[in-house]
Write an enzyme that holds these catalytic residues in place. Structure first.
Site, mmCIF file in Angstrom:
data_model
loop_
_atom_site.group_PDB
_atom_site.id
_atom_site.type_symbol
_atom_site.label_atom_id
_atom_site.label_comp_id
_atom_site.label_asym_id
_atom_site.label_seq_id
_atom_site.Cartn_x
_atom_site.Cartn_y
_atom_site.Cartn_z
ATOM 1 N N LYS A 105 -9.268 -12.729 -5.920
ATOM 2 C CA LYS A 105 -7.868 -12.000 -7.110
ATOM 3 C C LYS A 105 -6.767 -12.456 -6.079
ATOM 4 C CE LYS A 105 -9.948 -7.968 -9.057
ATOM 5 N NZ LYS A 105 -9.349 -5.999 -9.265
ATOM 6 N N HIS A 127 -6.940 6.216 -7.316
ATOM 7 C CA HIS A 127 -7.096 5.960 -5.949
ATOM 8 C C HIS A 127 -7.551 7.206 -5.321
ATOM 9 C CE1 HIS A 127 -5.934 1.916 -6.206
ATOM 10 N NE2 HIS A 127 -7.251 1.288 -6.904
ATOM 11 N N ARG A 147 -12.161 4.813 -15.075
ATOM 12 C CA ARG A 147 -10.565 5.450 -15.790
ATOM 13 C C ARG A 147 -10.864 5.634 -17.338
ATOM 14 N NH1 ARG A 147 -7.171 0.349 -13.386
ATOM 15 N NH2 ARG A 147 -9.068 -0.085 -14.170
ATOM 16 N N SER A 186 -3.771 -2.227 -10.051
ATOM 17 C CA SER A 186 -2.772 -2.146 -8.987
ATOM 18 C C SER A 186 -1.774 -3.384 -8.992
ATOM 19 C CB SER A 186 -3.575 -2.697 -7.623
ATOM 20 O OG SER A 186 -4.612 -1.452 -7.149
#
Ligand code: COA
Length: 158
Positions: free
Chosen positions: A40, A16, A89, A127
């Site tokens: 989440k 990030h 990504r 993450s």
């Protein structure tokens, strides 16, 4: 010109941060918008995630950090900033991002999304993977800022 960089940031990674560094070559100011994202079930609370990012960017006046729990399309209006920044990504990110962009555009036609790619070193970082490594006592120093590493160690009491 400013841009909003939304995400869950549970926690923020060097991937990030690499994206933010690149975006600062284009934009004068970046608002990092941390989504509460209860779906989440984040490991760090919204307050913890916001404070951690504030600590990491404490010396950079070009970065603002806010938390939000509504629609991104509305936040963009509130912040008077039509440009949203997202990272791509790998190719598989594209489909999800394409969907998000189209839905956001339907909700707020003024909004534009700009995509940047992080350094390939971070292409496989997420993450979730970092949380898993940290929770199992692994070394995350090559993926996160030292302040984030410290917070992960505290969270998982390593
Ligand atoms: N480096 C490292 N990791 C990266 C990365 C980068 N450059 N870019 C993305 N990632 C990771 C993230 O850490 C995240 O990992 P995780 O799933 O392990 O947590 C994953 O890639 C991307 O997850 P995604 O769900 O696509 O995005 P997000 O969680 O970062 O953010 C929001 C999603 C917040 C933008 C979106 O949920 C949102 O806008 N919410 C607000 C509510 C709303 O408006 N909903 C309707 C939208 S259509």
């Amino acid at each position: 010109m400013k841009a909003i960089y939304p995400g869950t940031f549970d926690p923020i990674t060097l991937g990030h941060m690499d994206l933010i560094k690149r975006a600062l070559n284009i934009f004068d100011q970046i608002i990092i918008a941390v989504a509460e994202n209860k779906i989440k079930h984040p490991c760090f609370s919204l307050k913890e995630r916001v404070n951690l990012i504030k600590e990491v960017f404490a010396d950079d006046k070009r970065i603002d950090v806010i938390g939000f729990n509504g629609l991104l399309a509305n936040l963009v209006r509130q912040q008077n900033c039509n440009v949203v920044l997202r990272g791509l990504r790998v190719i598989s990110d594209f489909e999800h991002e394409f969907q998000l962009t189209n839905v956001n555009r339907a909700l707020n036609p003024e909004m534009e999304t700009v995509f940047l790619t992080p350094d390939e070193h971070f292409a496989s970082v997420s993450s979730k993977i970092i949380r898993e490594i940290a929770s199992l006592g692994g070394d995350v120093t090559q993926f996160v800022h030292p302040k984030v590493e410290k917070a992960l160690k505290k969270k998982f009491a390593i």
